[in-house]
Motif scaffolding. Structure first.
Motif, PDB file in Angstrom:
ATOM      1  N   LYS A 190       0.820  -1.208   0.000  1.00  0.00           N
ATOM      2  CA  LYS A 190       0.000   0.000   0.000  1.00  0.00           C
ATOM      3  C   LYS A 190       0.857   1.262   0.000  1.00  0.00           C
ATOM      4  N   ALA A 191       1.910   1.302   0.821  1.00  0.00           N
ATOM      5  CA  ALA A 191       2.766   2.494   0.876  1.00  0.00           C
ATOM      6  C   ALA A 191       3.447   2.738  -0.465  1.00  0.00           C
ATOM      7  N   GLU A 192       3.904   1.668  -1.117  1.00  0.00           N
ATOM      8  CA  GLU A 192       4.554   1.805  -2.421  1.00  0.00           C
ATOM      9  C   GLU A 192       3.570   2.354  -3.460  1.00  0.00           C
ATOM     10  N   TYR A 193       2.344   1.830  -3.439  1.00  0.00           N
ATOM     11  CA  TYR A 193       1.341   2.251  -4.419  1.00  0.00           C
ATOM     12  C   TYR A 193       0.946   3.704  -4.216  1.00  0.00           C
ATOM     13  N   TYR A 194       0.725   4.099  -2.968  1.00  0.00           N
ATOM     14  CA  TYR A 194       0.359   5.486  -2.686  1.00  0.00           C
ATOM     15  C   TYR A 194       1.439   6.453  -3.153  1.00  0.00           C
ATOM     16  N   LEU A 195       2.701   6.117  -2.854  1.00  0.00           N
ATOM     17  CA  LEU A 195       3.797   7.000  -3.255  1.00  0.00           C
ATOM     18  C   LEU A 195       3.939   7.014  -4.777  1.00  0.00           C
ATOM     19  N   TRP A 196       3.780   5.858  -5.404  1.00  0.00           N
ATOM     20  CA  TRP A 196       3.841   5.780  -6.867  1.00  0.00           C
ATOM     21  C   TRP A 196       2.785   6.669  -7.493  1.00  0.00           C
TER      22      TRP A 196
END
Length: 486
Positions: A190-196
């Protein structure tokens, strides 16, 4: 009845990706899997073994039975909160892959305690992937977990919110997996997707899970000869030495090939993903990071450690130590202050924000020496952003900021001589004693009481414990003074 496509694909993705590259670990939470779907898990286990991985497979029922057993063992046999663990807990914490079948949400404090302390947290901290398979939907799992009462063991509280945060931070659920597949993206946390997403909204061409030799980068920006790696660490402060060595080697490979590296924690991204994206954009466009979030590694040369002996490997090791605690022990004049000073310089050069560095000294004189030394190496603006405190000044600052919590009114002032406080408290307590008891305390002065209180504090003995254990009038008197002193 074959398993639904998303779950089947997610399990197969985990089978082929786990341990394939060095980098961030992505665990899987597969919902709505029943006993009819065991064949898929069996195929996955066989596939992992064929790749040289030996997963530990355990059922949710076994986890909860172990929770009941270990809770009792820990309460009856553990001294001073020392953890108790069996062979199963050691395997759950250290094995390369763990698969938990037929798991349901914890429903009581024992299950919650075990789930957090012996299953999820150790594996996230060690950087090992986990598969959790449940027969219920993800929403139902969360709903049942939210009804679980909080757990507390020897003063250490565990709540469902803490456990849920770890699951969300370290595992890809099927809803997230489905979303990635629809967008043609590799499965991301989730953190990777949000930042992406936030970086894409800023017009940056960011590549998720970019493969570079043996490594996979969380997010990468590449344009001509410019290269930026963006990493999101799960629990960066608790990784062991093995992880530190792997990360150092990886950083060296990237920095040697002209990469810049920005590292965030999962908490930073989930709480402030837009601000984290702003920090990444600053680095990409200007080469500098203004935000206090994250840390920037640029391969720049670390300030020279000129006043250390060339052969002093112990001090160099302490100065350049990675994550986790380090203790430096030495007599007067052996260079402890110099070691601390250069440790601060090293951290700043590694991209740690000066506002995130706290230096505490026992004496103001030592603190002044550290500050002057830092100003000779770093610029004064950077030194002003550091938190440099003596124990007394920091304690006073904390108290002033929390006057209501300590039930005090402003202004607060320091008493340089604690014996004077104890003398006043002792005199006050003695006035309440009868004549016979007062005679027994004739030889009890403030210095003796101060030594007793110091001994209690050093051994973490509270005033209440002293009061409960008091066997005579003198010990009761000391307990009252100790309580008032606190």
């Amino acid at each position: 009845m074959p398993p639904h496509d998303d779950g089947h694909e997610a399990i197969k993705w985990f089978e082929t990706s786990a341990g394939l590259y060095l980098g961030s670990v992505r665990s899987l939470f597969a919902s709505e899997f029943t006993a009819e779907h065991d064949s898929v898990l069996e195929e996955t286990i066989i596939g992992l073994k064929a790749r040289g991985l030996s997963p530990v497979v355990v059922t949710g029922q076994a986890i909860f039975q172990q929770a009941e057993y270990l809770w009792g063992e820990s309460n009856s046999k553990s001294l001073f909160g020392k953890p108790v663990a069996s062979k199963l807990e050691l395997e759950l914490a250290s094995d390369s892959v763990v698969i938990v079948k037929d798991v349901i949400a914890p429903s009581n404090e024992k299950q919650l305690w075990y789930f957090y302390n012996h299953l999820i947290y150790p594996r996230v901290a060690a950087g090992h992937p986990t598969v959790m398979v449940t027969p219920v939907s993800y929403e139902e799992f969360l709903r049942c977990g939210a009804a679980c009462p909080d757990s507390e063991f020897r003063g250490r509280a565990v709540t469902w919110e803490k456990l849920f945060w770890l699951i969300e931070a370290s595992m890809i659920n099927l809803d997230l997996f489905r979303l990635m597949r629809q967008q043609g993206l590799p499965p991301m946390l989730k953190a990777e997707y949000y930042l992406w997403m936030s970086l894409r909204e800023r017009g940056l061409n960011v590549l998720p899970q970019h493969v570079l030799g043996d490594y996979v980068l969380d997010l990468a920006l590449i344009e001509n000869d410019r290269r930026l790696d963006v990493e999101i660490d799960g629990l960066a402060t608790v990784f062991g030495y093995a992880h530190e060595a792997e990360e150092a080697k990886r950083n060296l490979v990237l920095l040697s090939n002209g990469w810049q590296i920005v590292r965030f924690t999962t908490a930073e991204v989930l709480n402030n993903y837009n601000h984290c994206a702003e920090a990444v954009e600053d680095v990409w466009r200007s080469g500098r990071k203004k935000s206090p979030l994250g840390r920037l590694l640029t391969g720049q040369k670390v300030s020279a450690i000129s006043d250390l002996p060339d052969n002093d490997d112990h001090q160099l090791g302490a100065i350049t130590h990675g994550g986790g605690p380090a203790v430096v022990i030495g007599g007067a004049g052996t260079g402890k202050t110099t070691c601390v000073k250069h440790r601060v310089v090293y951290l700043v050069n590694q991209g740690i924000s000066p506002e995130s560095i706290l230096t505490i000294s026992h004496s103001p004189e030592t603190l002044r020496s550290v500050k002057l030394g830092l100003e000779q190496i770093l610029d004064k603006q950077t030194v002003q952003r550091l938190h440099l405190w003596s124990w007394h000044d920091l304690g006073l600052k904390v108290l002033k900021e929390n006057l209501a919590a300590v039930k005090r009114k402003s202004p607060l002032k320091l008493e340089p001589n604690p014996q004077k406080i104890i003398q006043r408290l002792l005199s006050k307590q003695k006035k309440e004693l009868d004549a016979n008891t007062l005679d027994l305390t004739t030889g009890l002065d403030e210095f003796t009481v101060a030594q007793a209180i110091s001994m209690y504090k050093a051994n973490l003995v509270s005033p209440k414990e002293v009061k409960d254990r008091a066997q005579d009038e003198i010990e009761k008197l000391i307990a009252k003074v100790y309580q008032s002193y606190e």
